[in-house]
Design a protein around this motif. Structure first.
Motif, short mmCIF file in Angstrom:
data_model
loop_
_atom_site.label_atom_id
_atom_site.label_comp_id
_atom_site.label_asym_id
_atom_site.label_seq_id
_atom_site.Cartn_x
_atom_site.Cartn_y
_atom_site.Cartn_z
N PRO A 153 0.84 -1.21 0.00
CA PRO A 153 0.00 0.00 0.00
C PRO A 153 0.87 1.26 0.00
O PRO A 153 1.80 1.37 0.80
N GLN A 186 -6.03 0.86 -1.14
CA GLN A 186 -5.51 0.25 -2.36
C GLN A 186 -6.49 0.31 -3.53
O GLN A 186 -6.08 0.39 -4.67
N HIS A 187 -7.78 0.24 -3.26
CA HIS A 187 -8.74 0.09 -4.35
C HIS A 187 -9.86 1.12 -4.24
O HIS A 187 -11.03 0.77 -4.19
N ARG A 201 3.17 1.90 -8.21
CA ARG A 201 2.67 0.54 -8.34
C ARG A 201 3.81 -0.45 -8.54
O ARG A 201 4.93 -0.07 -8.88
#
Length: 252
Positions: free
Chosen positions: A100, A153-154, A180
């Motif tokens: 993360p 993260q999402h 990333r």
């Protein structure tokens, strides 16, 4: 005279999304020379000095940030005579895995109606698997401690940079972003430059399309992560828009 200024619609996109993307803005031959210089990074310049006075002449990176289109972008966002803040290469090595990494660079910047910009230069083709930078659009109005968001993260609306060589992203220094994982056998470089304004950022862009009805829809973009606080985010966007477009006084 500065040419290639951003349009009002582009400025509205910058305010709503926190960044603008310019593909193939740097010629390929210049990208190759820039990469050689990036690999030989030798430290920062004098922080707080006028950018044009201290940015090296006769270098590939110097030529890049003096390209007419890029000068127009810089002027449109921070105005004339910006100050140098810092610069440097961001390297993600071949096979390097990232956990993360969501963070914000300007966690202690509380200035009203001012923003610094950062230019991210991608001098090589950046496919998805090499792990380009990610951004969370519209988060520039959410000042936070990095420890509060580094596990995210999402998030809805998250975008990952996938671009050709010679692409530049210019972004509000407060946008949430991160690196990333690199799933290739090649190292990935991103080169970042930060600039500060020296005067009010009002009407520095091309305002000839200021009344374009598309601007309202741009500013009202929903990114998905705002949830029930969308109206609060919209308030901050409109406040900054009326300021940079010189319409603040007429609405007070």
């Amino acid at each position: 005279m500065i040419n290639h200024l951003l349009s009002s619609k582009q400025m509205a996109n910058f305010i709503a999304f926190g960044y603008l993307r310019f593909d193939n803005i740097v010629p390929f031959s210049l990208c190759k020379d820039c990469l050689d210089e990036i690999r030989q990074f030798d430290g920062y310049l004098t922080v707080g000095r006028p950018f044009e006075e201290i940015w090296p002449l006769g270098t590939a990176l110097g030529k890049t940030f003096r390209l007419p289109r890029i000068k127009g972008i810089i002027h449109s966002l921070v105005g004339p005579d910006p100050l140098y803040d810092h610069h440097g290469p961001h390297l993600t090595k071949a096979g390097e895995l990232k956990g993360p990494d969501t963070h914000q660079d300007s966690v202690s910047d509380f200035r009203e109606n001012y923003f610094d910009i950062q230019l991210s230069l991608f001098v090589e083709e950046t496919p998805h698997e090499i792990g380009g930078t990610f951004f969370i659009p519209g988060t520039q109005f959410r000042n936070v401690r990095t420890s509060e968001i580094d596990v995210y993260q999402h998030m809805r609306g998250k975008i990952s940079v996938v671009c050709p060589a010679g692409t530049i992203f210019v972004w509000n220094a407060r946008v949430w972003h991160g690196a990333r994982s690199n799933h290739t056998k090649l190292s990935r470089y991103m080169y970042k430059l930060r600039l500060n304004p020296t005067r009010p950022q009002i009407g520095q862009f091309d305002t000839s399309d200021l009344t374009d009805p598309a601007i309202d829809n741009i500013l009202r973009t929903r990114h998905g992560w705002e949830g029930g606080e969308y109206n609060q985010e919209l308030f901050h966007r409109l406040k900054l828009w009326y300021y940079v477009s010189g319409q603040q006084q007429s609405r007070s």
